[in-house]
Scaffold this active site. Sequence first.
Site, mmCIF file in Angstrom:
data_model
loop_
_atom_site.group_PDB
_atom_site.id
_atom_site.type_symbol
_atom_site.label_atom_id
_atom_site.label_comp_id
_atom_site.label_asym_id
_atom_site.label_seq_id
_atom_site.Cartn_x
_atom_site.Cartn_y
_atom_site.Cartn_z
ATOM 1 N N ASN A 192 0.789 -1.232 0.000
ATOM 2 C CA ASN A 192 0.000 0.000 0.000
ATOM 3 C C ASN A 192 0.818 1.279 0.000
ATOM 4 O OD1 ASN A 192 -2.722 -1.382 0.647
ATOM 5 N ND2 ASN A 192 -1.369 -2.126 2.247
ATOM 6 N N TYR B 287 3.239 9.613 -10.768
ATOM 7 C CA TYR B 287 2.241 8.812 -10.078
ATOM 8 C C TYR B 287 1.453 7.967 -11.073
ATOM 9 C CZ TYR B 287 -1.504 7.666 -6.768
ATOM 10 O OH TYR B 287 -2.404 7.008 -5.969
ATOM 11 N N LYS C 67 1.559 3.842 -11.345
ATOM 12 C CA LYS C 67 0.373 3.039 -11.074
ATOM 13 C C LYS C 67 0.004 2.174 -12.290
ATOM 14 C CE LYS C 67 -0.188 4.269 -6.840
ATOM 15 N NZ LYS C 67 -0.012 3.300 -5.743
ATOM 16 N N THR D 58 -8.140 10.427 2.441
ATOM 17 C CA THR D 58 -6.907 10.140 3.168
ATOM 18 C C THR D 58 -5.984 11.352 3.058
ATOM 19 O OG1 THR D 58 -5.770 9.245 1.232
ATOM 20 C CG2 THR D 58 -7.077 7.686 2.568
#
Length: 249
Positions: free
Chosen positions: A87, A151, A155, A185
């Site tokens: 994670n 990013y 991913k 988050t």
Amino acid sequence: MSLKLMDKVCIVTGATSGMGKAIAKTFHAQGAKLVLSGRNTERGQSLAKELTNSVFLAGDVSEVEYNEQLVELSIENFGKLDIVSINAGILGLGDVVSLSPSDWHSTLNTNLSAIFYLSKYSIPHLKRSHGTLLINASIAAFKSFPNHPAYCASKAASVALMKQMAVEYAPEVRVNAICPGPVDTPLLWESAKAFDEPEKAIENAEKATLLNRLGTPEDIAKLALFMVSADASWITSTAMTIDGGILNV
């Protein structure tokens, strides 16, 4: 009713906050024994005290040796390894022109290379236990966002790596990914800084979901639990989106 992960031994990275922490707590509630990974020593040690049958090792997942140590800790403390839940992630904000090479490399190392490192050392044990490996990817694997080149690239590559490993190590090991959309988050709020009006960007993301709300870490943890449990025993090489329907907008 029996617990879904009774006596299963799990490594959970990114366990000191957000989705990783929710996943660790959910796995623990279902009977798992945990090796917790994160950079924040205080939060990690606190979580390990809270969750019985768990140990914490502080470190940086982008470092090869640290990933090997996580696997060794699992075997030394619990004698086996059944589940790996990956994670940990960072953003590396900035467009291609402004993003520094060091930020590019650190984002790829944390979000992609770390998956390779932990998989390298854990898969031999997962083969013995007929275990499962679950990568927390993102809808950024399929949808592009401004000022997130590293990013998005990391991913997308993590999903490709997942599929390759699922082919390589079947039928002994199941390998899957979950791809969250906007989840409330600290990382989401950090991501919003890539936009001119961060709070407005969060509001727009919430409204863009078909269900008109942000996801919660617990939403993601429930899917993670399903994906690593026997309930998903015929699922491998799958990137499961969990995004409130935002990819369909």
